[in-house]
Design a protein around this motif. Structure first.
Motif, PDB file in Angstrom:
ATOM      1  N   GLY A 131      -0.088   4.840 -69.894  1.00 52.06           N
ATOM      2  CA  GLY A 131       1.300   4.411 -69.788  1.00 52.06           C
ATOM      3  C   GLY A 131       1.559   3.444 -68.656  1.00 52.06           C
ATOM      4  N   PHE A 132       2.224   2.330 -68.956  1.00 46.69           N
ATOM      5  CA  PHE A 132       2.685   1.354 -67.954  1.00 46.69           C
ATOM      6  C   PHE A 132       1.529   0.866 -67.080  1.00 46.69           C
ATOM      7  CE2 PHE A 132       6.172   4.375 -68.787  1.00 46.69           C
ATOM      8  CZ  PHE A 132       7.047   3.507 -69.400  1.00 46.69           C
ATOM      9  N   ARG A 133       0.449   0.486 -67.735  1.00 43.56           N
ATOM     10  CA  ARG A 133      -0.708  -0.040 -67.020  1.00 43.56           C
ATOM     11  C   ARG A 133      -1.139  -1.345 -67.677  1.00 43.56           C
ATOM     12  NH1 ARG A 133      -5.445   4.102 -66.617  1.00 43.56           N
ATOM     13  NH2 ARG A 133      -6.276   2.319 -65.441  1.00 43.56           N
ATOM     14  N   PRO A 134      -1.712  -2.278 -66.898  1.00 43.71           N
ATOM     15  CA  PRO A 134      -2.169  -3.541 -67.484  1.00 43.71           C
ATOM     16  C   PRO A 134      -3.230  -3.295 -68.560  1.00 43.71           C
ATOM     17  CG  PRO A 134      -2.212  -3.631 -65.077  1.00 43.71           C
ATOM     18  CD  PRO A 134      -1.938  -2.218 -65.437  1.00 43.71           C
ATOM     19  N   ASN A 222       2.671   7.413 -62.355  1.00 43.92           N
ATOM     20  CA  ASN A 222       1.225   7.440 -62.557  1.00 43.92           C
ATOM     21  C   ASN A 222       0.484   7.921 -61.319  1.00 43.92           C
ATOM     22  OD1 ASN A 222       0.952   6.659 -65.249  1.00 43.92           O
ATOM     23  ND2 ASN A 222       1.116   4.488 -64.770  1.00 43.92           N
ATOM     24  N   ILE A 223       1.013   7.610 -60.138  1.00 44.37           N
ATOM     25  CA  ILE A 223       0.368   8.073 -58.902  1.00 44.37           C
ATOM     26  C   ILE A 223       0.447   9.597 -58.812  1.00 44.37           C
ATOM     27  CG2 ILE A 223       0.589   8.090 -56.386  1.00 44.37           C
ATOM     28  CD1 ILE A 223       1.446   5.122 -56.597  1.00 44.37           C
ATOM     29  N   VAL A 224       1.606  10.166 -59.141  1.00 46.92           N
ATOM     30  CA  VAL A 224       1.754  11.618 -59.101  1.00 46.92           C
ATOM     31  C   VAL A 224       0.876  12.277 -60.166  1.00 46.92           C
ATOM     32  CG1 VAL A 224       3.369  13.529 -59.463  1.00 46.92           C
ATOM     33  CG2 VAL A 224       4.067  11.552 -58.105  1.00 46.92           C
ATOM     34  N   LEU A 225       0.946  11.773 -61.397  1.00 46.07           N
ATOM     35  CA  LEU A 225       0.203  12.406 -62.493  1.00 46.07           C
ATOM     36  C   LEU A 225      -1.279  12.054 -62.477  1.00 46.07           C
ATOM     37  CD1 LEU A 225       2.802  12.142 -65.395  1.00 46.07           C
ATOM     38  CD2 LEU A 225       2.193  14.133 -64.010  1.00 46.07           C
ATOM     39  N   HIS A 226      -1.693  11.129 -61.611  1.00 42.81           N
ATOM     40  CA  HIS A 226      -3.133  10.884 -61.432  1.00 42.81           C
ATOM     41  C   HIS A 226      -3.824  12.145 -60.926  1.00 42.81           C
ATOM     42  CE1 HIS A 226      -6.890   8.939 -60.510  1.00 42.81           C
ATOM     43  NE2 HIS A 226      -6.761   9.196 -59.217  1.00 42.81           N
ATOM     44  N   GLU A 227      -3.095  12.955 -60.171  1.00 46.16           N
ATOM     45  CA  GLU A 227      -3.654  14.227 -59.712  1.00 46.16           C
ATOM     46  C   GLU A 227      -3.911  15.149 -60.898  1.00 46.16           C
ATOM     47  OE1 GLU A 227      -4.461  14.590 -56.405  1.00 46.16           O
ATOM     48  OE2 GLU A 227      -3.890  12.463 -56.527  1.00 46.16           O
ATOM     49  N   LEU A 228      -3.022  15.135 -61.882  1.00 45.43           N
ATOM     50  CA  LEU A 228      -3.250  15.921 -63.101  1.00 45.43           C
ATOM     51  C   LEU A 228      -4.446  15.380 -63.867  1.00 45.43           C
ATOM     52  CD1 LEU A 228      -2.375  18.072 -65.171  1.00 45.43           C
ATOM     53  CD2 LEU A 228      -0.869  16.349 -66.181  1.00 45.43           C
ATOM     54  N   ASP A 229      -4.586  14.047 -63.927  1.00 44.74           N
ATOM     55  CA  ASP A 229      -5.732  13.451 -64.616  1.00 44.74           C
ATOM     56  C   ASP A 229      -7.043  13.918 -63.987  1.00 44.74           C
ATOM     57  OD1 ASP A 229      -3.839  12.101 -66.078  1.00 44.74           O
ATOM     58  OD2 ASP A 229      -4.027  10.229 -64.961  1.00 44.74           O
ATOM     59  N   ARG A 230      -7.095  13.941 -62.671  1.00 45.26           N
ATOM     60  CA  ARG A 230      -8.300  14.390 -61.983  1.00 45.26           C
ATOM     61  C   ARG A 230      -8.572  15.867 -62.258  1.00 45.26           C
ATOM     62  NH1 ARG A 230      -7.353  12.941 -55.877  1.00 45.26           N
ATOM     63  NH2 ARG A 230      -9.408  13.931 -55.711  1.00 45.26           N
ATOM     64  N   PHE A 231      -7.510  16.666 -62.280  1.00 48.01           N
ATOM     65  CA  PHE A 231      -7.662  18.093 -62.588  1.00 48.01           C
ATOM     66  C   PHE A 231      -8.211  18.284 -63.999  1.00 48.01           C
ATOM     67  CE2 PHE A 231      -5.703  21.929 -64.455  1.00 48.01           C
ATOM     68  CZ  PHE A 231      -6.305  22.894 -63.668  1.00 48.01           C
ATOM     69  N   MET A 232      -7.703  17.503 -64.961  1.00 51.09           N
ATOM     70  CA  MET A 232      -8.162  17.627 -66.340  1.00 51.09           C
ATOM     71  C   MET A 232      -9.612  17.171 -66.491  1.00 51.09           C
ATOM     72  SD  MET A 232      -5.732  19.079 -67.885  1.00 51.09           S
ATOM     73  CE  MET A 232      -6.655  19.076 -69.410  1.00 51.09           C
ATOM     74  N   TYR A 314       0.172   9.410 -71.779  1.00 47.99           N
ATOM     75  CA  TYR A 314       0.939   8.178 -71.723  1.00 47.99           C
ATOM     76  C   TYR A 314       2.192   8.486 -70.903  1.00 47.99           C
ATOM     77  CZ  TYR A 314       3.334   3.884 -72.957  1.00 47.99           C
ATOM     78  OH  TYR A 314       3.977   2.672 -72.894  1.00 47.99           O
ATOM     79  N   ALA A 315       2.206   8.005 -69.649  1.00 48.31           N
ATOM     80  CA  ALA A 315       3.286   8.346 -68.704  1.00 48.31           C
ATOM     81  C   ALA A 315       3.367   9.869 -68.593  1.00 48.31           C
ATOM     82  CB  ALA A 315       4.595   7.704 -69.120  1.00 48.31           C
ATOM     83  N   ASP A 316       4.521  10.482 -68.908  1.00 44.89           N
ATOM     84  CA  ASP A 316       4.619  11.938 -68.798  1.00 44.89           C
ATOM     85  C   ASP A 316       4.405  12.637 -70.133  1.00 44.89           C
ATOM     86  OD1 ASP A 316       6.986  10.755 -69.695  1.00 44.89           O
ATOM     87  OD2 ASP A 316       8.199  12.474 -69.113  1.00 44.89           O
TER      88      ASP A 316
END
Length: 634
Positions: A131-134, A222-232, A314-316
């Motif tokens: 989400g919202f990435r180049p 995306n910065i906040v949910l990047h932590e969730l991405d790393r956890f997953m 994708y975003a949230d």
């Protein structure tokens, strides 16, 4: 074009970020005027460039001096963010979504901050985030799922309650501090978050959240949910088990029996007993056994030694795929909910979250997504056998489908006609447009909708009813405009298997083909990026046309090249047709912006910009006078 020093410093941000180093000097980097021109060029192309904030300011009137003033205020720590203007837009479910509209100068500051944050975080963001990435979009997320989610048994849909409104400011700053050492830059971001909002001219403090509509809000998310991405990603590694799925014993029993019978038939045929009753009976028995074998998977679906976890965000909006039992899906869901609550201070919307069997499917990014096991088979020959066997080519593949309720809502929103009775109607508001504008507008609406659903397996069948109402509405609009019948209009446009509108420009014949679903190309290979803006930076080196015109410091109306220039904005080019000379200039240039000297810009907003300036511009450009006297003013 960004100077080489600025370009190198921006590139260095990504290298330092990948190395895990904290970054400094961002606030000083913001003092580069080239960054502000780049930020303006980015915002000026958006529809929100002329949307007013609480101070009524927009991108209209941008100048090099305006950018220099913002830079000076930032250097002296005197820049103050204004509260965003709270407005509401309707949602599909009938509710409203709050948006925060920043002031014109705040948009520029946010865009510069966003560019710097993007260079820091984009190199380290997860491949599962779209989400919202180049170079990423809804379609890249869906295409990834089509490509890698085959065999998924359970789908875990997790929805975060009021995500943008509940982003914790302290948590966000803490996460930023892990990558950024520049205290002044972090202080600027905190001031941006704490600016508050105005609703009905009443000021409200903001204690959490990032306003939807804010330029920086998507990258904050995306910065906040990047932590969730790393956890997953950590969970994926821990959950994955086994290289291959164990074979299904029942399936293998059928294979062994069929193989034994075929070997016996081969021996009988070698002895010349090709058409004996025994051989014919065995062939019929093999056919029955093969039909029964096809009803079951070759691998053991309950194999405890084979597990896989898939993840896409994708975003949230996020979905988790599980190859394993439902108990595992429930355990994973509880772990994710616990992580969101304890580490990111976010709550899950229980009524919108759930676990679904993959064959039942879920709604994700506007598509109906589910797995499908097909009956299409292909011949396979083993190297040690004279026989061909049949292999299933589709086994729990992810399929995307067009939700019919979404198509119905689109039809109603665009006013094509009565969906239930299949009766198209014309658009009265479009009767004052030219025929070319009507056809272009209709084409753009259906083409855009069809392209978005181009990944769906049933896209052409799913949009067939919409295409009928769309075409009927188009023909009725043209017929109503010209006081004729739909039949005659369709007959005039009909050409072979297509409908073509023919017209002429300055005596030169032109034609415009009406869009048709049969022209929709497959998006399987490269069309997954249809909703991604093309990246032209490698060719233009970020030197945009508007920046070149602004740097020229020449009024495009009167030709004056002394003093400073500002950029005038309009919302839509169609609003310029048949108006004042300055509007005709913009229309002829096919631009929604016009670079003006300060005097011309003031006169324009007062409505007193005289026509003689337009004639002076023509003379300076060397155009021959065509007999227009042009008396009177706007």
């Amino acid at each position: 074009m960004l100077p080489d020093t600025v370009t190198k410093r921006l590139e260095a941000l990504g290298h330092l970020s990948r190395q895990g180093k904290r970054i400094n000097g961002l606030y000083r980097l913001m003092e580069s005027p080239a960054l502000w021109l780049r930020a303006y060029a980015k915002i000026a192309a958006n529809g929100g460039a002329t949307t007013k904030g609480v101070d009524r300011s927009t991108m209209d009137g941008f100048s090099l001096e305006r950018a220099a003033n913002i830079i000076a205020l930032l250097k002296e720590n005197r820049y103050r963010f204004k509260p965003v203007r709270r407005t509401y837009i309707p949602k599909a479910n009938g509710k409203s979504r709050p948006l925060g509209v920043p002031s014109g100068d705040d948009k520029l500051v946010q865009e510069v901050v966003r560019v710097l944050l993007e260079h820091i975080y984009e190199p380290i963001f997860s491949d599962n985030s779209h989400g919202f990435r180049p170079k990423r979009s809804c379609h890249t997320a869906l295409a990834q799922m089509q490509r890698t989610w085959a065999g998924v048994t359970w789908l875990v849909d997790i929805d975060i309650k009021g995500f943008y409104d509940n982003i914790d400011h302290d948590l966000l700053i803490m996460l930023l501090e892990q990558k950024i050492e520049d205290r002044r830059f972090l202080k600027l971001i905190r001031a941006m978050l704490k600016a508050g909002y105005m609703e009905d001219w009443v000021f409200h403090q903001t204690y959490s959240g990032a306003p939807q509509g804010g330029i920086c809000s998507p990258i904050y998310a995306n910065i906040v949910l990047h932590e969730l991405d790393r956890f997953m990603e950590t969970m994926q590694v821990a959950y994955t088990k086994g290289r291959w799925r164990a074979k299904n014993p029942a399936y293998q029993a059928y294979c062994t029996t069929i193989q034994r019978l075929r070997r016996y038939i081969t021996r009988q045929q070698a002895q010349g007993n090709t058409a004996s009753p025994e051989v014919r009976a065995m062939k019929r028995h093999i056919t029955q056994l093969d039909a029964a074998r096809k009803t079951m998977p070759s691998g053991d679906p309950m194999d405890a030694g084979y597990r896989r976890l898939r993840y896409c965000r994708y975003a949230d909006d996020m979905v988790i795929g599980i190859i394993g039992p439902k108990e595992d899906a429930q355990h994973v869901m509880e772990q994710v909910k616990r992580f969101l609550a304890q580490h990111l201070r976010l709550q899950t919307a229980e009524e919108k979250s759930g676990i679904y069997h993959a064959t039942e499917g879920i709604r994700f990014l506007g598509y109906d997504m589910r797995t499908y096991s097909g009956e299409r088979l292909r011949k396979v020959k083993r190297h040690d056998s004279p026989y061909y066997t049949l292999s299933r080519t589709i086994a729990k593949d992810v399929q995307l489908h067009v939700p019919q309720e979404q198509v119905r809502l689109f039809c109603q929103r665009k006013g094509y006609g009565d969906w239930d009775r299949l009766r198209p109607i014309h658009k009265p508001a479009w009767l004052m447009r030219s025929d070319v504008e009507i056809v272009l507008a209709y084409n753009a609406e259906l083409r855009g909708f069809a392209n978005y659903y181009g990944l769906a397996t049933d896209v052409k069948q799913g949009l067939k009813k919409l295409e009928y109402l769309w075409k009927g509405s188009l023909l009725k609009t043209l017929a109503n405009k010209h006081k004729t019948t739909v039949g005659k209009t369709g007959q005039a446009l009909h050409q072979g298997s297509d409908y073509v509108y023919r017209y002429s420009v300055k005596g030169q014949a032109k034609h415009l083909k009406l869009y048709a679903l049969k022209d929709l190309k497959s998006l399987a290979k490269n069309g997954a990026r249809v909703d991604v803006q093309p990246n032209i930076a490698p060719y233009t080196l970020t030197r945009t046309e508007i920046v070149q015109r602004l740097n020229a410091a020449k009024c495009e109306y009167c030709g004056q090249d002394q003093g400073y220039c500002e950029v005038h904005h309009v919302r839509k080019l169609k609003d310029l047709h048949g108006k004042e000379h300055w509007q005709q200039v913009m229309a002829s240039m096919q631009r929604k912006t016009l670079v003006l000297c300060h005097i011309c810009h003031q006169l324009l907003h007062k409505g007193t910009l005289p026509d003689w300036r337009y004639q002076a511009m023509e003379r300076r450009a060397g155009f021959r006078e065509n007999g227009k006297s042009g008396s009177g003013g706007g």
